[in-house]
Motif scaffolding. Structure first.
Motif, PDB file in Angstrom:
ATOM      1  N   LEU A  18     -81.656   9.466  31.224  1.00  0.00           N
ATOM      2  CA  LEU A  18     -80.941  10.907  31.820  1.00  0.00           C
ATOM      3  C   LEU A  18     -81.720  11.659  30.434  1.00  0.00           C
ATOM      4  O   LEU A  18     -81.507  11.131  29.210  1.00  0.00           O
ATOM      5  CB  LEU A  18     -80.244  11.138  31.683  1.00  0.00           C
ATOM      6  CG  LEU A  18     -79.126   9.874  32.624  1.00  0.00           C
ATOM      7  CD1 LEU A  18     -77.221  10.169  32.194  1.00  0.00           C
ATOM      8  CD2 LEU A  18     -79.011   9.614  33.838  1.00  0.00           C
ATOM      9  N   ALA A 115     -68.463  13.444  33.726  1.00  0.00           N
ATOM     10  CA  ALA A 115     -70.451  12.958  33.562  1.00  0.00           C
ATOM     11  C   ALA A 115     -71.001  14.362  34.263  1.00  0.00           C
ATOM     12  O   ALA A 115     -72.313  14.319  33.301  1.00  0.00           O
ATOM     13  CB  ALA A 115     -70.352  11.818  34.800  1.00  0.00           C
ATOM     14  N   GLY A 116     -70.972  14.628  34.859  1.00  0.00           N
ATOM     15  CA  GLY A 116     -71.583  15.769  35.582  1.00  0.00           C
ATOM     16  C   GLY A 116     -71.507  17.340  34.733  1.00  0.00           C
ATOM     17  O   GLY A 116     -72.323  17.860  34.579  1.00  0.00           O
ATOM     18  N   LEU A 119     -74.643  15.465  31.319  1.00  0.00           N
ATOM     19  CA  LEU A 119     -75.530  14.817  31.583  1.00  0.00           C
ATOM     20  C   LEU A 119     -76.528  16.048  32.638  1.00  0.00           C
ATOM     21  O   LEU A 119     -75.953  16.317  33.416  1.00  0.00           O
ATOM     22  CB  LEU A 119     -75.634  13.717  32.443  1.00  0.00           C
ATOM     23  CG  LEU A 119     -74.391  12.626  31.351  1.00  0.00           C
ATOM     24  CD1 LEU A 119     -74.657  11.164  32.580  1.00  0.00           C
ATOM     25  CD2 LEU A 119     -75.782  12.455  30.196  1.00  0.00           C
ATOM     26  N   GLN A 124     -78.603  11.524  35.369  1.00  0.00           N
ATOM     27  CA  GLN A 124     -77.084  11.495  36.091  1.00  0.00           C
ATOM     28  C   GLN A 124     -77.921  10.403  37.360  1.00  0.00           C
ATOM     29  O   GLN A 124     -77.290   9.396  37.976  1.00  0.00           O
ATOM     30  CB  GLN A 124     -75.849  12.244  36.599  1.00  0.00           C
ATOM     31  CG  GLN A 124     -74.503  11.702  37.394  1.00  0.00           C
ATOM     32  CD  GLN A 124     -74.093  12.990  36.756  1.00  0.00           C
ATOM     33  OE1 GLN A 124     -73.791  14.198  37.175  1.00  0.00           O
ATOM     34  NE2 GLN A 124     -71.986  12.183  37.003  1.00  0.00           N
ATOM     35  N   SER A 132     -73.042   3.869  39.337  1.00  0.00           N
ATOM     36  CA  SER A 132     -72.476   5.529  39.219  1.00  0.00           C
ATOM     37  C   SER A 132     -71.462   5.710  39.738  1.00  0.00           C
ATOM     38  O   SER A 132     -70.420   5.399  39.631  1.00  0.00           O
ATOM     39  CB  SER A 132     -73.835   6.098  39.904  1.00  0.00           C
ATOM     40  OG  SER A 132     -72.801   7.179  39.958  1.00  0.00           O
ATOM     41  N   GLN A 141     -67.550  10.825  38.776  1.00  0.00           N
ATOM     42  CA  GLN A 141     -67.465  10.222  38.030  1.00  0.00           C
ATOM     43  C   GLN A 141     -67.285  10.724  36.452  1.00  0.00           C
ATOM     44  O   GLN A 141     -67.663  11.645  35.798  1.00  0.00           O
ATOM     45  CB  GLN A 141     -69.408  10.029  37.871  1.00  0.00           C
ATOM     46  CG  GLN A 141     -69.669   8.975  36.939  1.00  0.00           C
ATOM     47  CD  GLN A 141     -71.630   8.579  36.984  1.00  0.00           C
ATOM     48  OE1 GLN A 141     -72.073   9.710  38.000  1.00  0.00           O
ATOM     49  NE2 GLN A 141     -71.703   7.805  36.060  1.00  0.00           N
ATOM     50  N   MET A 144     -69.833   6.007  32.673  1.00  0.00           N
ATOM     51  CA  MET A 144     -71.287   6.222  32.393  1.00  0.00           C
ATOM     52  C   MET A 144     -71.703   5.165  32.054  1.00  0.00           C
ATOM     53  O   MET A 144     -71.381   4.103  31.016  1.00  0.00           O
ATOM     54  CB  MET A 144     -72.180   7.076  31.301  1.00  0.00           C
ATOM     55  CG  MET A 144     -71.844   8.603  31.814  1.00  0.00           C
ATOM     56  SD  MET A 144     -71.919   9.481  30.720  1.00  0.00           S
ATOM     57  CE  MET A 144     -70.054   9.797  29.580  1.00  0.00           C
TER      58      MET A 144
END
Length: 422
Positions: A18, A115-116, A119, A124, A132, A141, A144
């Protein structure tokens, strides 16, 4: 024992490939210096190949482009790293990031960034899909994936040639091969490590090959399902009961000891992951690898294992953490780490690069298994309790006088209780 790496802000592109968009702001500008603390696991076998070196190099590259960010990395053995992070969290002083074995407990307590929120979208989206998904809690999520592996059946070519047999595709063929190996005096015709070190892995591999698993398709625990009971009844009656698993009781045999026995030429076949290749080669054992046999044919699924990166939200620094993780998950860095430790990339971009490269051809059997691999139910906070119970109890299912249905029923009860505590 703690290994500490003082790194200087590494612009890392993570093993997921990423590249920083979301976190790209706020790192290079401003006059105040930010120190990001990362606790990581050691994948090396000693000082020469310690993960310290990987993280130190990564940090140095990142810091050279981000002079206002420093990366302070502490590397611990797998025996200690999860406990160390828990101690830091319990003391109210979590690190900014942790690369360890499980994330769900921290996510359930709202301690982690999504995570969103960290990243960039390309990074992602680059994660291998099932990895994932395994990082999700309630479809969000938090975990990671950082490293992954799958399992295949290893066999000793010399012992197979001597016994005049070919690699098995079914359970019945595996049992017949084991009988032939036993007749040739092979110490462990099939090594069945159900000891406490990693019994959950061997167990899940067999459950999957019998059409079962720890959970059903809805994610509900089904440890004592009919297919699972049939699988362990077959193991008990057709392998263990017939003396085809060696001189050490499966419940006492750890995975590490089984691998060492294979590398010593004392094992005909066993389930293994990529690190076994190097062990066997160093000892001069000529081996082959085939997909895991199933009840009626080649197993439709195999065990996939992932380790996790997570970011704690207490200290803030979201933009800086996100930018660093985008660097960590670049194709280049993911490939470097995977090749160094014989692991599978957790990103699609690095997986494609590895599949196309001659230098990685020995990992191809494992890469081929990744699309059909299934992971532990790590998104359930109950998994820790179930995992511990499997390690302690499952060997009894195949022991003389043991009851597969009784042991699996007890594990199901443990799973149900753990779920009800959540």
């Amino acid at each position: 024992m703690q290994r500490r790496v003082r790194t200087r802000a590494i612009a890392v592109v993570s093993a997921l490939g990423l590249t920083g968009v979301l976190g790209g702001c706020g790192v290079g500008g401003g006059s105040s210096e930010v120190t990001l603390r990362l606790v990581a696991a050691d994948y090396g076998t000693g000082k020469a190949d310690s993960s310290e070196k990987y993280w130190a190099g990564l940090a140095e590259r990142y810091e050279s482009e981000h002079p206002d960010v420093k990366i302070d990395v502490s590397v611990y053995s797998w025996n200690d790293v999860d406990r160390k992070v828990k101690e830091m969290v319990d003391a109210g002083d979590p690190p900014d990031m942790a690369q360890i074995g499980a994330y769900a407990d921290y996510a359930a307590k709202d301690m982690l960034y999504k995570a969103g929120d960290l990243l960039s979208i390309p990074v992602q989206a680059d994660f291998v899909s099932q990895l994932s998904t395994a990082g999700e809690v309630n479809s969000v999520q938090y975990g990671m994936p950082f490293a992954s592996s799958t399992r295949v059946l290893f066999y000793n070519k010399e012992l197979f040639d001597k016994a005049g047999i070919t690699p098995p595709r079914t359970w019945d063929e595996l049992a017949a091969d084991a009988e032939a190996l036993k007749a040739e005096g092979v110490k462990y015709p099939y090594a069945l490590p159900l000891g406490p070190e990693e019994a959950q892995a061997e167990t899940m591999q067999w459950l999957l090959s019998g059409g079962g698993g720890y959970t059903d398709i809805t994610g509900i625990y089904s440890v004592d399902s009919a297919p699972n009971v049939e699988t362990f009844a077959w193991l008990k009656d057709e392998l263990v009961g017939k003396g085809l698993t060696g001189p050490v009781a499966p419940g006492k045999l750890d995975r590490a000891d089984a691998f060492e026995a294979f590398a010593a030429g004392d094992v005909g076949m066993l389930n293994g992951h990529p690190s076994l290749m190097e062990m066997a080669k160093k000892k001069g054992v000529e081996f082959g690898m085939v997909p895991t046999p199933g009840a009626e044919g080649e197993s439709e699924a195999t065990l996939g294992v992932a380790d996790w990166m997570m970011a704690f939200n207490k200290n803030g620094n979201r933009d800086q953490v996100g930018d660093f993780l985008d660097f960590v998950y670049s194709e280049e860095n993911v490939l470097e780490f995977s090749r160094e430790y014989d692991l599978l990339p957790v990103t699609n971009s690095a997986s494609r690069a590895m599949a196309a490269s001659d230098r990685d051809k020995e990992l191809k059997p494992f890469l081929d298994q990744l699309p059909t691999s299934e992971l532990y139910p790590v998104g359930n906070t109950s998994w820790a309790a179930v995992n511990a119970a499997v390690k302690k109890q499952i060997g009894k299912a195949v022991a003389p006088g043991g009851s597969p249905a009784g042991v699996l029923g007890g594990l199901q009860a443990t799973a149900t209780r753990a779920e009800n505590v959540e």
